[in-house]
Design a protein around this motif. Structure first.
Motif, PDB file in Angstrom:
ATOM      1  N   ALA A 187       5.047   4.954   3.358  1.00 27.49           N
ATOM      2  CA  ALA A 187       3.606   4.675   3.465  1.00 27.49           C
ATOM      3  C   ALA A 187       2.808   5.955   3.204  1.00 27.49           C
TER       4      ALA A 187
ATOM      5  N   HIS B 179       0.265   6.053   8.243  1.00 23.29           N
ATOM      6  CA  HIS B 179       1.039   6.668   7.155  1.00 23.29           C
ATOM      7  C   HIS B 179       2.142   7.569   7.711  1.00 23.29           C
TER       8      HIS B 179
ATOM      9  N   ALA C 249       1.318   5.003  -3.208  1.00 26.76           N
ATOM     10  CA  ALA C 249       0.436   5.837  -2.395  1.00 26.76           C
ATOM     11  C   ALA C 249      -0.980   5.278  -2.371  1.00 26.76           C
ATOM     12  N   ARG C 250      -1.623   5.358  -1.228  1.00 26.50           N
ATOM     13  CA  ARG C 250      -3.031   4.995  -1.121  1.00 26.50           C
ATOM     14  C   ARG C 250      -3.856   6.224  -1.490  1.00 26.50           C
ATOM     15  N   ILE C 251      -4.781   6.077  -2.419  1.00 27.50           N
ATOM     16  CA  ILE C 251      -5.621   7.182  -2.865  1.00 27.50           C
ATOM     17  C   ILE C 251      -6.927   7.151  -2.077  1.00 27.50           C
ATOM     18  N   VAL C 252      -7.254   8.281  -1.452  1.00 25.05           N
ATOM     19  CA  VAL C 252      -8.411   8.366  -0.553  1.00 25.05           C
ATOM     20  C   VAL C 252      -9.334   9.481  -1.029  1.00 25.05           C
TER      21      VAL C 252
ATOM     22  N   ALA D 172      -0.133   8.539   1.550  1.00 24.43           N
ATOM     23  CA  ALA D 172      -1.548   8.558   1.188  1.00 24.43           C
ATOM     24  C   ALA D 172      -1.857   9.907   0.559  1.00 24.43           C
TER      25      ALA D 172
ATOM     26  N   GLU E  26     -11.197   7.924   4.741  1.00 18.30           N
ATOM     27  CA  GLU E  26     -10.884   6.509   4.946  1.00 18.30           C
ATOM     28  C   GLU E  26      -9.395   6.354   5.242  1.00 18.30           C
ATOM     29  N   LEU E  27      -8.995   6.902   6.377  1.00 21.81           N
ATOM     30  CA  LEU E  27      -7.607   6.832   6.817  1.00 21.81           C
ATOM     31  C   LEU E  27      -7.542   6.165   8.181  1.00 21.81           C
TER      32      LEU E  27
END
Length: 306
Positions: free
Chosen positions: A52, A86, A70-73, A54, A80-81
């Motif tokens: 998980a 993660h 991956a979540r792109i922030v 980011a 925005e986490l």
């Protein structure tokens, strides 16, 4: 309404956003690409799988396909986490533009699960040292004053200390130096603008810099940092950070006084009172735990690796 008693932020974030929006159309972000590869190289050295991840970044296009799933922030002031969402968070080349760098790392730490990994990369204090010196000397010589032009960037000890302040365990910081050559100082300035790394300080000069200042800066730059082939050198220092969200499974320091053996016995030396030295002993050297990696300057057009 804004609080008139609040301190003025160091970074003009709306101005930074405008610069980045213009840079998003650039065909090449070679420094961002290089740092992304450096982060992934360090991640590959960790003997663990992450499910998980980011990435906090201003450049989502740089990370396309690099870290699947991956979540792109965006690197906004408030990230925005979600807490504990993660097992890996990367903060990629944006801390030097944060008004609250330690706050950014704290937010990343809160987003980690226990024993999750934080990796970060930010420009360090030697970045653009040549340009900073040339511009400063030129402005003083021509105008008799000095205006903020390059964002202050921390040294490795200071930036590494942010990991502990943020509550991360087993903190590590190392430095990578990348030296790039350009056709002339103006080519370097154009490249910084194209990458969204031009001046976004709140206290920056709000009118065009006098031509005489720029010409004198270019002359001083070439004079001090010119290469045998006529090009000029520029330094980019990247500080890489690593730390873990605390967990009981991690190694813990021993309680003071719990040692079962004297240090002198373990080292096979005689124990002496403080200040007393052995006859004929030489002066000792003190080392640091900070590593330095040689960098690779890459790019095309007006820039070339040194």
């Amino acid at each position: 309404m804004s609080d008139p008693a609040a301190p003025t932020p160091l970074i003009d974030r709306p101005a930074l956003a405008r610069r980045r929006a213009r840079a998003a159309r650039a065909p090449e972000l070679f420094l961002q690409d290089h740092v992304a590869e450096g982060l992934l190289d360090r991640l590959a050295e960790v003997n663990r799988s992450f499910t998980a991840p980011a990435v906090v970044t201003a450049w989502p296009q740089v990370w396309e396909g690099r870290l699947p799933g991956a979540r792109i922030v965006p690197d906004d002031e408030v990230l925005e986490l979600e807490p504990g969402a993660h097992d890996l968070v990367l903060h990629a080349l944006a801390l030097h533009w944060a008004n609250d760098p330690v706050g950014q790392i704290i937010q990343c730490r809160r987003a980690l699960r226990p024993d999750g990994l934080f990796l970060g990369a930010a420009f360090g204090g030697q970045t653009l040292a040549e340009l900073r010196a040339a511009l400063g000397q030129a402005e003083i010589a021509v105008t008799g004053g000095l205006s903020p032009r390059i964002a202050p960037m921390g040294e490795v000890r200071d930036v590494g200390a942010l990991l502990q302040r943020a509550g991360l365990a087993l903190p590590v910081a190392d430095v990578e130096t990348t030296r790039v050559t350009y056709a002339d100082p103006f080519a370097l300035m154009r490249d910084l603008r194209a990458m969204g790394e031009s001046n976004a300080l709140t206290a920056r000069l709000r009118r065009p810099t006098r031509r005489a200042v720029m010409m004198e800066a270019a002359r001083l730059y070439a004079q001090a940092y010119g290469q045998p082939d006529g090009r000029v050198a520029a330094t980019f220092e990247t500080i890489h950070l690593a730390g873990w969200a605390p967990d009981e499974s991690q190694p813990q320091p021993l309680r003071p006084g719990s040692a079962a053996q004297r240090l002198a016995d373990a080292l096979g030396t005689d124990e002496r009172p403080a200040g007393e030295t052995a006859s004929g002993a030489g002066a000792g050297r003190t080392g640091t735990g900070t590593g330095t990696r040689a960098g690779i300057g890459t790019g095309t057009g007006d820039k070339a690796p040194d």
